[in-house]
Scaffold this motif. Structure first.
Motif, PDB file in Angstrom:
ATOM      1  N   HIS A  40       3.072   9.317   5.543  1.00 43.88           N
ATOM      2  CA  HIS A  40       3.768  10.278   4.532  1.00 43.88           C
ATOM      3  C   HIS A  40       3.797   9.797   3.270  1.00 43.88           C
ATOM      4  CE1 HIS A  40       6.847   7.481   5.886  1.00 43.88           C
ATOM      5  NE2 HIS A  40       7.358   7.731   4.608  1.00 43.88           N
ATOM      6  N   THR A  41       3.810   8.416   2.805  1.00 40.86           N
ATOM      7  CA  THR A  41       3.783   8.105   1.758  1.00 40.86           C
ATOM      8  C   THR A  41       2.678   8.512   0.767  1.00 40.86           C
ATOM      9  OG1 THR A  41       2.718   6.092   2.127  1.00 40.86           O
ATOM     10  CG2 THR A  41       5.070   6.063   2.104  1.00 40.86           C
ATOM     11  N   GLY A  42       1.441   9.000   1.590  1.00 39.88           N
ATOM     12  CA  GLY A  42       0.355   9.463   0.799  1.00 39.88           C
ATOM     13  C   GLY A  42      -0.973   8.807   1.135  1.00 39.88           C
ATOM     14  N   ILE A  43      -0.841   7.954   2.187  1.00 42.05           N
ATOM     15  CA  ILE A  43      -1.989   7.081   2.853  1.00 42.05           C
ATOM     16  C   ILE A  43      -2.884   8.170   3.723  1.00 42.05           C
ATOM     17  CG2 ILE A  43      -2.705   4.855   3.865  1.00 42.05           C
ATOM     18  CD1 ILE A  43      -0.075   3.662   3.034  1.00 42.05           C
ATOM     19  N   ASN A  44      -3.980   8.297   3.353  1.00 40.53           N
ATOM     20  CA  ASN A  44      -4.870   9.280   4.028  1.00 40.53           C
ATOM     21  C   ASN A  44      -5.931   8.751   4.833  1.00 40.53           C
ATOM     22  OD1 ASN A  44      -6.712   9.244   2.246  1.00 40.53           O
ATOM     23  ND2 ASN A  44      -6.845  11.381   2.141  1.00 40.53           N
ATOM     24  N   GLY A  45      -6.174   7.275   4.819  1.00 43.34           N
ATOM     25  CA  GLY A  45      -7.386   6.511   5.320  1.00 43.34           C
ATOM     26  C   GLY A  45      -7.054   5.124   5.110  1.00 43.34           C
ATOM     27  N   THR A  64       0.643  -1.178   0.140  1.00 41.40           N
ATOM     28  CA  THR A  64       0.059   0.002   0.000  1.00 41.40           C
ATOM     29  C   THR A  64       0.865   1.214   0.080  1.00 41.40           C
ATOM     30  OG1 THR A  64      -1.637  -1.226   1.302  1.00 41.40           O
ATOM     31  CG2 THR A  64      -2.029   1.138   1.006  1.00 41.40           C
ATOM     32  N   ALA A  65       1.791   1.170   0.774  1.00 42.16           N
ATOM     33  CA  ALA A  65       2.816   2.543   0.793  1.00 42.16           C
ATOM     34  C   ALA A  65       3.429   2.657  -0.522  1.00 42.16           C
ATOM     35  CB  ALA A  65       3.732   2.121   2.163  1.00 42.16           C
ATOM     36  N   ASP A  66       3.949   1.353  -1.193  1.00 44.64           N
ATOM     37  CA  ASP A  66       4.728   1.401  -2.350  1.00 44.64           C
ATOM     38  C   ASP A  66       3.828   2.041  -3.330  1.00 44.64           C
ATOM     39  OD1 ASP A  66       6.968   0.826  -4.062  1.00 44.64           O
ATOM     40  OD2 ASP A  66       5.344  -0.418  -5.006  1.00 44.64           O
ATOM     41  N   LEU A  67       2.556   1.673  -3.426  1.00 44.39           N
ATOM     42  CA  LEU A  67       1.426   2.337  -4.550  1.00 44.39           C
ATOM     43  C   LEU A  67       1.194   3.649  -3.993  1.00 44.39           C
ATOM     44  CD1 LEU A  67      -0.678   1.654  -6.718  1.00 44.39           C
ATOM     45  CD2 LEU A  67      -2.412   1.726  -4.796  1.00 44.39           C
ATOM     46  N   ALA A  68       1.252   4.184  -2.796  1.00 43.90           N
ATOM     47  CA  ALA A  68       0.857   5.344  -2.514  1.00 43.90           C
ATOM     48  C   ALA A  68       2.092   6.365  -2.979  1.00 43.90           C
ATOM     49  CB  ALA A  68       0.500   5.618  -1.051  1.00 43.90           C
ATOM     50  N   SER A  69       3.210   6.014  -2.768  1.00 46.84           N
ATOM     51  CA  SER A  69       4.504   6.871  -2.893  1.00 46.84           C
ATOM     52  C   SER A  69       4.537   7.088  -4.376  1.00 46.84           C
ATOM     53  CB  SER A  69       5.871   5.953  -2.321  1.00 46.84           C
ATOM     54  OG  SER A  69       5.945   4.899  -3.222  1.00 46.84           O
ATOM     55  N   HIS A  70       3.958   6.246  -5.363  1.00 46.96           N
ATOM     56  CA  HIS A  70       4.197   6.562  -6.718  1.00 46.96           C
ATOM     57  C   HIS A  70       3.170   7.462  -7.131  1.00 46.96           C
ATOM     58  CE1 HIS A  70       6.913   3.037  -6.507  1.00 46.96           C
ATOM     59  NE2 HIS A  70       7.287   3.566  -7.691  1.00 46.96           N
ATOM     60  N   LEU A  71       2.070   8.127  -6.304  1.00 45.55           N
ATOM     61  CA  LEU A  71       1.027   8.776  -6.699  1.00 45.55           C
ATOM     62  C   LEU A  71       0.857  10.063  -6.096  1.00 45.55           C
ATOM     63  CD1 LEU A  71      -1.735   5.875  -6.477  1.00 45.55           C
ATOM     64  CD2 LEU A  71      -0.438   6.442  -8.359  1.00 45.55           C
ATOM     65  N   THR A  72       0.195  10.975  -6.778  1.00 47.69           N
ATOM     66  CA  THR A  72      -0.212  12.281  -5.946  1.00 47.69           C
ATOM     67  C   THR A  72      -1.604  12.071  -5.355  1.00 47.69           C
ATOM     68  OG1 THR A  72      -0.761  13.114  -7.840  1.00 47.69           O
ATOM     69  CG2 THR A  72       1.243  13.463  -7.308  1.00 47.69           C
ATOM     70  N   THR A  73      -2.388  11.176  -6.037  1.00 50.46           N
ATOM     71  CA  THR A  73      -3.874  11.060  -5.596  1.00 50.46           C
ATOM     72  C   THR A  73      -3.707  10.140  -4.203  1.00 50.46           C
ATOM     73  OG1 THR A  73      -4.401  10.461  -7.762  1.00 50.46           O
ATOM     74  CG2 THR A  73      -5.979  10.017  -5.985  1.00 50.46           C
ATOM     75  N   PRO A  74      -4.678  10.639  -3.095  1.00 47.45           N
ATOM     76  CA  PRO A  74      -4.384   9.990  -1.838  1.00 47.45           C
ATOM     77  C   PRO A  74      -4.976   8.564  -1.980  1.00 47.45           C
ATOM     78  CG  PRO A  74      -5.804  12.054  -1.739  1.00 47.45           C
ATOM     79  CD  PRO A  74      -5.305  11.929  -2.937  1.00 47.45           C
ATOM     80  N   VAL A  75      -4.467   7.840  -1.028  1.00 46.96           N
ATOM     81  CA  VAL A  75      -4.752   6.160  -1.061  1.00 46.96           C
ATOM     82  C   VAL A  75      -5.179   5.744   0.082  1.00 46.96           C
ATOM     83  CG1 VAL A  75      -3.675   4.060  -0.923  1.00 46.96           C
ATOM     84  CG2 VAL A  75      -2.843   5.541  -2.667  1.00 46.96           C
ATOM     85  N   ILE A  76      -6.314   5.001   0.194  1.00 51.21           N
ATOM     86  CA  ILE A  76      -7.062   4.333   1.359  1.00 51.21           C
ATOM     87  C   ILE A  76      -6.620   3.057   1.420  1.00 51.21           C
ATOM     88  CG2 ILE A  76      -9.160   3.878   2.322  1.00 51.21           C
ATOM     89  CD1 ILE A  76     -10.182   6.570   0.904  1.00 51.21           C
ATOM     90  N   ALA A  77      -6.241   2.556   2.314  1.00 57.50           N
ATOM     91  CA  ALA A  77      -5.808   1.321   2.518  1.00 57.50           C
ATOM     92  C   ALA A  77      -7.023   0.278   3.122  1.00 57.50           C
ATOM     93  CB  ALA A  77      -4.673   0.924   3.607  1.00 57.50           C
TER      94      ALA A  77
END
Length: 242
Positions: free
Chosen positions: A213-218, A182-195
């Motif tokens: 900090h990788t972009g996971i916001n939920g 999940t963190a790896d996916l989020a780190s490649h995106l600017t779109t927020p990621v929900i796990a």
């Protein structure tokens, strides 16, 4: 980080599946709206709904249950499952839904996702359900040859509100969330990621919070909230950083 309690709808009941198998459903509440009211009373800020029958049928099936939830609680709510066209998106947003989640259609008709983002800015999320890193569709019944990251990157510039990333093999199995993927996916995106998938303890939530900090916001949790493995107040405190 937002904690989304999940209400998965099958035949009008609130259930949890094991690894996405429809014949592996446990009924947790025969009144989904009452369950939603419980989550609201516990202090949650959002609801995550899935029309499981709709995901297989390709159109809404548990609409009555969804509408009952929307009438009885005031929480912002997102819904996935069987939403495959602009008319269905408009239908749900008009009835008070905050966000629709597009899954199968994001793979089969990515142009529709982009059109939906233009028509309903801020109200469209993409659900990426992966098995061994490859996207599954049609209620997880089929696994495509498309990698999760490649699909997510298609929607980077069109205004998707969030990417909801589910590890199917962990979903409902209480085996722990796939933090690394999940963190790896989020780190490649600017779109927020929900796990989503496998959240089983406060330790899982702490692990996700550490990589926020990788972009996971939920994060979405279902079974662990229903069976008491995760205390709502403690979970919300962890994700607030307390």
């Amino acid at each position: 980080m937002i904690l989304y309690p999940a209400i998965d709808l099958k035949d009008g009941n609130a259930v949890r599946l094991l690894r996405g198998e429809m014949d592996q459903a446990t009924i947790f509440n025969t009144d989904p709206a009452a369950q939603a009211e419980t989550f609201q009373a516990q202090g949650f800020e959002w609801l995550h709904l899935v029309d499981l029958n709709g995901a297989f049928a390709g159109s809404p099936v548990n609409g009555a249950a969804v509408e009952s939830i929307l009438k009885r609680v005031k929480l912002p709510t997102q819904l996935g499952g069987g939403i495959r066209d602009l008319d269905t998106i408009a239908f749900w947003l008009e009835r008070g839904l905050t966000r629709v989640i597009l899954g199968t259609v994001a793979v089969k008709n990515p142009t529709l996702v982009k059109d939906a983002c233009k028509a309903f800015p801020g109200h469209v999320a993409v659900g990426i359900d992966a098995r061994d890193g490859y996207v599954a569709v049609e209620g997880w019944a089929e696994t495509s040859t498309l990698k999760a990251l490649d699909l997510a990157l298609k929607f980077e510039d069109c205004g998707v509100a969030a990417i909801i990333y589910t590890d199917i093999d962990r979903d409902g199995a209480l085996g722990g969330v796939n933090v690394e993927a999940t963190a790896d996916l989020a780190s490649h995106l600017t779109t927020p990621v929900i796990a989503s998938g496998g959240v089983s303890s406060l330790a899982d939530l702490r692990a996700l919070k550490e990589v926020e900090h990788t972009g996971i916001n939920g994060v979405i949790s279902g079974r662990a909230l229903y069976d008491g493995r995760i205390d709502p107040a403690a979970a919300l405190a962890v994700l607030r950083g307390e």
